[in-house]
Motif scaffolding. Structure first.
Motif, PDB file in Angstrom:
ATOM      1  N   CYS A 113      40.956  37.745  54.245  1.00 48.79           N
ATOM      2  CA  CYS A 113      41.062  38.587  53.051  1.00 48.79           C
ATOM      3  C   CYS A 113      41.722  39.922  53.376  1.00 48.79           C
TER       4      CYS A 113
ATOM      5  N   LEU B 288      45.102  41.357  51.603  1.00 48.74           N
ATOM      6  CA  LEU B 288      45.165  42.659  50.945  1.00 48.74           C
ATOM      7  C   LEU B 288      46.221  43.544  51.602  1.00 48.74           C
TER       8      LEU B 288
ATOM      9  N   LYS C 126      49.625  42.036  50.264  1.00 49.28           N
ATOM     10  CA  LYS C 126      49.798  42.165  48.818  1.00 49.28           C
ATOM     11  C   LYS C 126      49.737  43.618  48.373  1.00 49.28           C
TER      12      LYS C 126
ATOM     13  N   ARG D  99      48.141  45.372  46.320  1.00 48.76           N
ATOM     14  CA  ARG D  99      47.609  45.764  45.024  1.00 48.76           C
ATOM     15  C   ARG D  99      47.092  44.545  44.286  1.00 48.76           C
ATOM     16  N   VAL D 100      45.943  44.700  43.654  1.00 49.04           N
ATOM     17  CA  VAL D 100      45.340  43.648  42.844  1.00 49.04           C
ATOM     18  C   VAL D 100      45.194  44.176  41.430  1.00 49.04           C
TER      19      VAL D 100
ATOM     20  N   ALA E 242      41.755  46.046  39.461  1.00 49.69           N
ATOM     21  CA  ALA E 242      41.014  46.066  40.724  1.00 49.69           C
ATOM     22  C   ALA E 242      39.533  46.359  40.537  1.00 49.69           C
TER      23      ALA E 242
ATOM     24  N   VAL F 199      37.864  43.175  39.133  1.00 48.88           N
ATOM     25  CA  VAL F 199      37.900  42.115  40.145  1.00 48.88           C
ATOM     26  C   VAL F 199      36.916  42.415  41.279  1.00 48.88           C
ATOM     27  N   GLN F 200      36.864  43.672  41.708  1.00 52.90           N
ATOM     28  CA  GLN F 200      35.993  44.042  42.821  1.00 52.90           C
ATOM     29  C   GLN F 200      34.527  43.720  42.502  1.00 52.90           C
TER      30      GLN F 200
ATOM     31  N   MET G 202      37.195  40.999  50.360  1.00 50.23           N
ATOM     32  CA  MET G 202      38.085  41.504  49.335  1.00 50.23           C
ATOM     33  C   MET G 202      37.436  42.615  48.515  1.00 50.23           C
TER      34      MET G 202
ATOM     35  N   LEU H  31      38.774  46.576  48.288  1.00 46.23           N
ATOM     36  CA  LEU H  31      39.156  47.138  46.990  1.00 46.23           C
ATOM     37  C   LEU H  31      38.302  48.355  46.646  1.00 46.23           C
TER      38      LEU H  31
END
Length: 437
Positions: A282, A286, A289, A291-292, A295, A298-299, A335, A339
């Motif tokens: 993970c 991260l 990538k 950026r999610v 965030a 999702v976190q 993850m 984040l």
């Protein structure tokens, strides 16, 4: 998401290809490997001069001042700048460890030297940890913080794989003095790397302009800032509850669970290794990538599912099933942890970065170990399954605290204008970097 005045200046390379970030990561890795080697060396050195109880005392001696002084270390980092503090504290740590190594090499000192050395190391570590953790926003633009935190998590996993074997190998060939000498050398190598960092100056902000003149006033001001912040406050509560709910399960709980299930030490190693592998994968994702989307939401969703998967470990019928569930837990928890740190650091006002970072570190370093005896006693009294359920439920309540905040649910990691439009304000002029020292 508002960034409280932090500049959204661009960087020429993504974090995993930025020489400045890689210098910081290398110094951080050397420091973590040195920490692990030190812990091994101090434990075995205590074993040579005292009994089992004294071994525990030596290994815990550094943790107590580190936990007590961690928040104060954040105040020092904010007052003098994390760049100066991290270089100075790392140099002092190096001197302490090499001094103990020299004493062990030249004489046969008693237990008191090991205890004093561990305490001094813990005191200086309380300065080093908040400062080194507060540096990322000065290393690269805010849109790279997610990548940096992914890289940081990956370095942590690798360091704890490399550090203990290195300390054990040095112990086997040269005793505690050689192991501590190797750790001191690693610290010595990290100092020039930290001095070579080019740090972006943090802009002055209105919130930190009226800081109380005393260190105590700054500490209280920092805690008040964290409590009142719409994003940082809930994420701090969420993270603390998650750490307290699951860390005891993943340490003491797994030791007792694998014993009860007949899986033994090798089973414990497979389960813990799978969790670490999940976190490492993970972290790498991260880091690449960076950026999610959404965030904050999702976190916390990942924290709910990750907490449930940790609780489910006690109900796995076979070792292979437990290893698979542990791998899933590591992926999810890795993850959501990365984040959370990235969201907190990109939300913090510049003048509070040290105190915010020290508060993040306090739970895992200071408070969580205090819960380990409680988990052990509870599992002895009630069995593993009820305690795993209770710990996972407590961690899930932390996610509920995060999800209850609309600001957290809407929180996003920054993206610089010009790459893709996100509604962020235009970036200001580029900041002139300066040397860390």
């Amino acid at each position: 998401m508002p960034t409280d005045g932090m500049p959204l200046t661009s960087t020429p390379h993504p974090a995993h290809r930025d020489a400045n970030v890689l210098r910081w990561l290398t110094a951080y890795a050397l420091s973590l490997i040195g920490d692990a080697a030190c812990l091994v060396a101090l434990g075995f050195a205590a074993q040579e001069v005292a009994g089992p109880a004294q071994v525990g005392m030596v290994m815990a001696a550094g943790a107590v001042p580190r936990a007590l002084l961690m928040l104060g270390g954040g105040v020092v980092a904010d007052r003098f700048g994390p760049g100066k503090v991290v270089v100075g504290s790392d140099a002092v740590r190096c001197a302490i460890v090499l001094g103990i190594a020299a004493a062990l090499w030249l004489t046969s000192p008693g237990l008191w030297l090991l205890v004093v050395g561990a305490v001094l190391f813990g005191v200086v570590d309380a300065l080093f940890m908040p400062a080194v953790g507060a540096l990322p926003p000065q290393l690269a633009a805010l849109d790279q913080i997610g990548r940096i935190q992914g890289l940081r998590m990956l370095v942590i996993r690798i360091s704890w794989i490399v550090g203990p074997p290195l300390g054990g190998l040095a112990m086997a060939y040269g005793g505690a003095a050689a192991a501590l000498g190797a750790a001191g050398l690693l610290f010595a190598l990290s100092v020039p790397l930290l001095m070579a960092l080019r740090l972006r100056p943090l802009p002055a902000d209105d919130q930190s302009g009226a800081v109380a003149p005393s260190a105590w006033g700054e500490l209280v001001d920092g805690l008040r800032y964290i409590r009142r912040h719409r994003v940082i406050g809930p994420l701090m509560v969420s993270g603390a509850m998650s750490e307290l709910g699951t860390n005891g399960l993943l340490t003491v709980g797994l030791v007792l669970l694998t014993k009860d299930q007949g899986w033994g030490p090798s089973g414990y190693g497979w389960i813990v290794g799978a969790f670490g592998l999940g976190q490492a994968v993970c972290a790498a994702l991260l880091a690449v990538k960076g950026r999610v989307a959404r965030a904050g939401l999702v976190q916390n969703v990942m924290l709910v599912v990750g907490s449930a998967s940790v609780g489910a470990l006690a109900f796995m019928p076979t070792l292979s099933a437990a290893v698979g569930m542990s791998l899933l837990s590591g992926l999810l928890c890795g993850m959501c942890g990365g984040l959370a740190i990235a969201l907190i650091q990109t939300s913090a006002a510049p003048g509070y970065l040290g105190r915010v970072t020290s508060a993040m570190s306090l739970t895992g370093v200071g408070l969580t170990p205090l819960s380990f005896p409680l988990f052990g006693a509870a599992i002895s009294a009630w069995g593993a399954q009820p305690v795993f359920v209770i710990g996972a439920a407590f961690s899930t309540l932390g996610a509920v605290a995060g999800l209850s905040s609309a600001a957290v649910r809407r929180a996003e990691l920054p993206r610089l204008p010009g790459r893709k439009h996100t509604g962020q304000p235009a970036a200001g002029p580029a900041q002139t970097p300066s040397r860390a020292s």
